[in-house]
Design an enzyme around this catalytic site. Sequence first.
Site, PDB file in Angstrom:
ATOM      1  CE1 TYR A  49      -3.244  -3.058   1.171  1.00  0.00           C
ATOM      2  CE2 TYR A  49      -4.305  -1.300  -0.063  1.00  0.00           C
ATOM      3  CZ  TYR A  49      -4.309  -2.596   0.414  1.00  0.00           C
ATOM      4  OH  TYR A  49      -5.364  -3.425   0.130  1.00  0.00           O
ATOM      5  CD  GLN A  84     -16.095  -1.454  -8.819  1.00  0.00           C
ATOM      6  OE1 GLN A  84     -15.886  -2.630  -8.471  1.00  0.00           O
ATOM      7  NE2 GLN A  84     -16.236  -1.107 -10.085  1.00  0.00           N
ATOM      8  CG  ASN A  85     -11.375   3.630  -9.248  1.00  0.00           C
ATOM      9  OD1 ASN A  85     -11.502   2.412  -9.384  1.00  0.00           O
ATOM     10  ND2 ASN A  85     -11.494   4.474 -10.260  1.00  0.00           N
ATOM     11  CG  ASP A  87      -7.735   6.440  -8.065  1.00  0.00           C
ATOM     12  OD1 ASP A  87      -7.690   5.809  -9.147  1.00  0.00           O
ATOM     13  OD2 ASP A  87      -8.651   7.245  -7.793  1.00  0.00           O
ATOM     14  CG  HIS A 102     -14.223  -0.991  -3.109  1.00  0.00           C
ATOM     15  ND1 HIS A 102     -13.952  -1.381  -4.411  1.00  0.00           N
ATOM     16  CD2 HIS A 102     -15.378  -1.594  -2.757  1.00  0.00           C
ATOM     17  CE1 HIS A 102     -14.914  -2.217  -4.813  1.00  0.00           C
ATOM     18  NE2 HIS A 102     -15.791  -2.365  -3.838  1.00  0.00           N
ATOM     19  CB  CYS A 137      -0.811   1.389  19.548  1.00  0.00           C
ATOM     20  SG  CYS A 137      -1.103   2.108  21.167  1.00  0.00           S
ATOM     21  CB  CYS A 140      -2.351  -1.786  23.139  1.00  0.00           C
ATOM     22  SG  CYS A 140      -3.034  -1.192  21.582  1.00  0.00           S
ATOM     23  N   GLY A 177     -15.119   1.677 -16.936  1.00  0.00           N
ATOM     24  CA  GLY A 177     -13.790   1.205 -16.529  1.00  0.00           C
ATOM     25  C   GLY A 177     -13.801   0.187 -15.422  1.00  0.00           C
ATOM     26  CB  THR A 178     -15.826  -1.549 -13.326  1.00  0.00           C
ATOM     27  OG1 THR A 178     -15.771  -2.633 -12.385  1.00  0.00           O
ATOM     28  CG2 THR A 178     -17.239  -1.424 -13.870  1.00  0.00           C
TER      29      THR A 178
HETATM   30  C1  BV8 Z   1     -18.125  -8.217   0.660  1.00  0.00           C
HETATM   31  C2  BV8 Z   1      -9.849  -1.903  -1.979  1.00  0.00           C
HETATM   32  C3  BV8 Z   1     -19.581  -9.066   2.296  1.00  0.00           C
HETATM   33  C4  BV8 Z   1      -8.596  -2.640  -1.646  1.00  0.00           C
HETATM   34  C5  BV8 Z   1     -11.176  -3.480  -3.311  1.00  0.00           C
HETATM   35  C6  BV8 Z   1     -15.874 -15.414  -1.415  1.00  0.00           C
HETATM   36  C7  BV8 Z   1     -15.470 -15.068  -0.126  1.00  0.00           C
HETATM   37  C8  BV8 Z   1     -15.573 -13.763   0.344  1.00  0.00           C
HETATM   38  C9  BV8 Z   1     -16.090 -12.789  -0.478  1.00  0.00           C
HETATM   39  C10 BV8 Z   1     -16.471 -13.153  -1.758  1.00  0.00           C
HETATM   40  C11 BV8 Z   1     -16.386 -14.438  -2.230  1.00  0.00           C
HETATM   41  N1  BV8 Z   1     -16.839 -14.474  -3.516  1.00  0.00           N
HETATM   42  C12 BV8 Z   1     -17.233 -13.230  -3.866  1.00  0.00           C
HETATM   43  C13 BV8 Z   1     -17.031 -12.436  -2.804  1.00  0.00           C
HETATM   44  C14 BV8 Z   1     -17.304 -11.066  -2.733  1.00  0.00           C
HETATM   45  C15 BV8 Z   1     -15.995 -10.319  -2.959  1.00  0.00           C
HETATM   46  C16 BV8 Z   1     -15.707 -10.336  -4.441  1.00  0.00           C
HETATM   47  O1  BV8 Z   1     -16.421  -9.693  -5.179  1.00  0.00           O
HETATM   48  N2  BV8 Z   1     -14.670 -11.070  -4.863  1.00  0.00           N
HETATM   49  C17 BV8 Z   1     -14.354 -11.131  -6.292  1.00  0.00           C
HETATM   50  C18 BV8 Z   1     -12.832 -11.242  -6.468  1.00  0.00           C
HETATM   51  C19 BV8 Z   1     -15.078 -12.333  -6.881  1.00  0.00           C
HETATM   52  N3  BV8 Z   1     -16.290  -9.005  -2.484  1.00  0.00           N
HETATM   53  C20 BV8 Z   1     -15.933  -8.657  -1.253  1.00  0.00           C
HETATM   54  O2  BV8 Z   1     -15.257  -9.335  -0.516  1.00  0.00           O
HETATM   55  C21 BV8 Z   1     -16.469  -7.316  -0.824  1.00  0.00           C
HETATM   56  N4  BV8 Z   1     -17.058  -7.447   0.472  1.00  0.00           N
HETATM   57  O3  BV8 Z   1     -18.646  -8.880  -0.197  1.00  0.00           O
HETATM   58  O4  BV8 Z   1     -18.547  -8.184   1.970  1.00  0.00           O
HETATM   59  C22 BV8 Z   1     -18.898 -10.354   2.678  1.00  0.00           C
HETATM   60  C23 BV8 Z   1     -18.212 -10.393   3.880  1.00  0.00           C
HETATM   61  C24 BV8 Z   1     -17.625 -11.597   4.263  1.00  0.00           C
HETATM   62  C25 BV8 Z   1     -17.703 -12.741   3.430  1.00  0.00           C
HETATM   63  C26 BV8 Z   1     -18.375 -12.656   2.202  1.00  0.00           C
HETATM   64  C27 BV8 Z   1     -18.963 -11.463   1.809  1.00  0.00           C
HETATM   65  C28 BV8 Z   1     -15.348  -6.300  -0.731  1.00  0.00           C
HETATM   66  C29 BV8 Z   1     -14.870  -5.972  -2.126  1.00  0.00           C
HETATM   67  C30 BV8 Z   1     -13.926  -4.775  -2.062  1.00  0.00           C
HETATM   68  C31 BV8 Z   1     -12.497  -5.244  -2.220  1.00  0.00           C
HETATM   69  N5  BV8 Z   1     -11.600  -4.074  -2.229  1.00  0.00           N
HETATM   70  N6  BV8 Z   1     -10.392  -2.409  -3.267  1.00  0.00           N
HETATM   71  C32 BV8 Z   1      -7.465  -2.229  -2.543  1.00  0.00           C
HETATM   72  O5  BV8 Z   1      -7.673  -1.445  -3.480  1.00  0.00           O
HETATM   73  O6  BV8 Z   1      -6.345  -2.721  -2.269  1.00  0.00           O
HETATM   74  S1  BV8 Z   1     -11.706  -4.056  -4.799  1.00  0.00           S
HETATM   75  C33 BV8 Z   1     -10.577  -3.679  -6.034  1.00  0.00           C
HETATM   76  O7  BV8 Z   1     -11.072  -4.320  -7.212  1.00  0.00           O
HETATM   77  C34 BV8 Z   1     -10.469  -2.221  -6.432  1.00  0.00           C
HETATM   78  O8  BV8 Z   1     -11.191  -1.349  -5.602  1.00  0.00           O
HETATM   79  C35 BV8 Z   1     -11.072  -2.196  -7.834  1.00  0.00           C
HETATM   80  O9  BV8 Z   1     -11.802  -1.076  -8.089  1.00  0.00           O
HETATM   81  C36 BV8 Z   1     -11.967  -3.352  -7.719  1.00  0.00           C
HETATM   82  C37 BV8 Z   1     -12.648  -3.903  -8.935  1.00  0.00           C
HETATM   83  O10 BV8 Z   1     -11.795  -3.946  -9.982  1.00  0.00           O
HETATM   84  P1  BV8 Z   1     -12.107  -2.927 -11.201  1.00  0.00           P
HETATM   85  O11 BV8 Z   1     -12.267  -1.564 -10.657  1.00  0.00           O
HETATM   86  O12 BV8 Z   1     -13.216  -3.462 -12.028  1.00  0.00           O
HETATM   87  O13 BV8 Z   1     -10.760  -2.978 -11.937  1.00  0.00           O
HETATM   88  P2  BV8 Z   1     -10.268  -4.162 -12.873  1.00  0.00           P
HETATM   89  O14 BV8 Z   1      -8.781  -4.058 -12.927  1.00  0.00           O
HETATM   90  O15 BV8 Z   1     -10.911  -5.452 -12.494  1.00  0.00           O
HETATM   91  O16 BV8 Z   1     -10.874  -3.775 -14.299  1.00  0.00           O
HETATM   92  C38 BV8 Z   1     -10.412  -2.608 -14.922  1.00  0.00           C
HETATM   93  C39 BV8 Z   1     -11.303  -2.410 -16.123  1.00  0.00           C
HETATM   94  O17 BV8 Z   1     -10.898  -1.202 -16.758  1.00  0.00           O
HETATM   95  C40 BV8 Z   1     -11.159  -3.513 -17.155  1.00  0.00           C
HETATM   96  O18 BV8 Z   1     -12.462  -3.912 -17.569  1.00  0.00           O
HETATM   97  C41 BV8 Z   1     -10.429  -2.821 -18.308  1.00  0.00           C
HETATM   98  O19 BV8 Z   1     -10.851  -3.305 -19.574  1.00  0.00           O
HETATM   99  C42 BV8 Z   1     -10.886  -1.415 -18.134  1.00  0.00           C
HETATM  100  N7  BV8 Z   1      -9.997  -0.385 -18.702  1.00  0.00           N
HETATM  101  C43 BV8 Z   1      -8.653  -0.455 -18.922  1.00  0.00           C
HETATM  102  N8  BV8 Z   1      -8.243   0.724 -19.463  1.00  0.00           N
HETATM  103  C44 BV8 Z   1      -9.325   1.526 -19.566  1.00  0.00           C
HETATM  104  C45 BV8 Z   1     -10.439   0.827 -19.079  1.00  0.00           C
HETATM  105  N9  BV8 Z   1     -11.675   1.351 -19.041  1.00  0.00           N
HETATM  106  C46 BV8 Z   1     -11.818   2.614 -19.510  1.00  0.00           C
HETATM  107  N10 BV8 Z   1     -10.796   3.353 -19.999  1.00  0.00           N
HETATM  108  C47 BV8 Z   1      -9.538   2.844 -20.047  1.00  0.00           C
HETATM  109  N11 BV8 Z   1      -8.529   3.568 -20.537  1.00  0.00           N
END
Ligand code: BV8
Length: 231
Positions: A49, A84-85, A87, A102, A137, A140, A177-178
């Site tokens: 991070y 979702q960003n 940044d 997020h 801390c 603790c 962009g997601t």
């Molecule tokens: C939740 C912060 C309830 C951190 C992020 C099994 C067990 C546990 C959970 C799950 C499970 N199965 C599913 C889940 C739910 C899980 C999930 O969705 N997992 C996925 C991997 C399947 N979700 C969670 O855990 C969420 N919480 O559900 O709580 C719960 C509680 C307990 C147990 C179960 C459920 C929390 C999700 C949040 C995670 N934190 N970020 C950090 O940043 O370090 S998410 C992270 O991915 C980023 O925030 C990012 O935004 C996000 C999603 O990715 P995208 O934004 O879509 O980015 P990506 O790279 O994927 O895609 C980019 C896109 O841009 C592409 O399509 C590309 O083509 C396009 N692009 C490229 N260039 C351009 C463009 N578009 C436009 N213009 C361009 N020039």
Amino acid sequence: VLTGAGVSAESGVPTFRDAQSGLWARFRPEDLATEAAFRAHPQRVWDWYAERREKLQRVQPNAGHVAVAEFQSRHPDRLTLITQNVDGLHQAAGSPGVLALHGNLYEDAWLDPCALARRPADACAVTLAQPGHPPSCAQCGNLLRPAVVWFGEDLPQPALAAAQAAAQGCQVMLVVGTSGEVWPAAGLAGLARRAGAKVVVLNPEATALDGEAHALLRGPSAQLLPRLLDF
Ligand code: BV8
């Protein structure tokens, strides 16, 4: 408008699923952005991070971020921005009221309640971080963590509820962009569609949300958003 990492790509911020570069090539983001990973390897996750924060000091919002912010200032209360960003680039571009589902990469939080005071960690005092270890801390031993939502953690309820209400009340949802892989954010497009909104996906590539779209605009968001929102 619902945005993901792609809206920051043209600012030079690697998207979440871009191959991790260099040092991080051997880890998947999903294996670093979790509480378990941080508890198991606090130094590795904190450094990941810290490196992301450091790189973000050098990037600017792009024309896509600016187009959204300008639309919001020209037409107050007509556009709700959900991102979702983590940044901070939408906020830096001047967008008001960003629903940051997020969290925010620039803020920290305490990992645990304070062990001594047996109450929320407001009593904890940050010591200087020893090299290669998260700040902790002195009293603790509580660790600081980034104030982002990790996989497996709940999203901030107020932001999610506001995003769901906006999705259900809008006439048009732009999904920008997601990859649509991360839930519950990804569910907002279907929610909007079922509530009668027109859904438009802006992305250079296919996404998991294309099936929810009435229209697909294949292209980079820094080019598409200014053309789409310039009125
Ligand atoms: C939740 C912060 C309830 C951190 C992020 C099994 C067990 C546990 C959970 C799950 C499970 N199965 C599913 C889940 C739910 C899980 C999930 O969705 N997992 C996925 C991997 C399947 N979700 C969670 O855990 C969420 N919480 O559900 O709580 C719960 C509680 C307990 C147990 C179960 C459920 C929390 C999700 C949040 C995670 N934190 N970020 C950090 O940043 O370090 S998410 C992270 O991915 C980023 O925030 C990012 O935004 C996000 C999603 O990715 P995208 O934004 O879509 O980015 P990506 O790279 O994927 O895609 C980019 C896109 O841009 C592409 O399509 C590309 O083509 C396009 N692009 C490229 N260039 C351009 C463009 N578009 C436009 N213009 C361009 N020039």
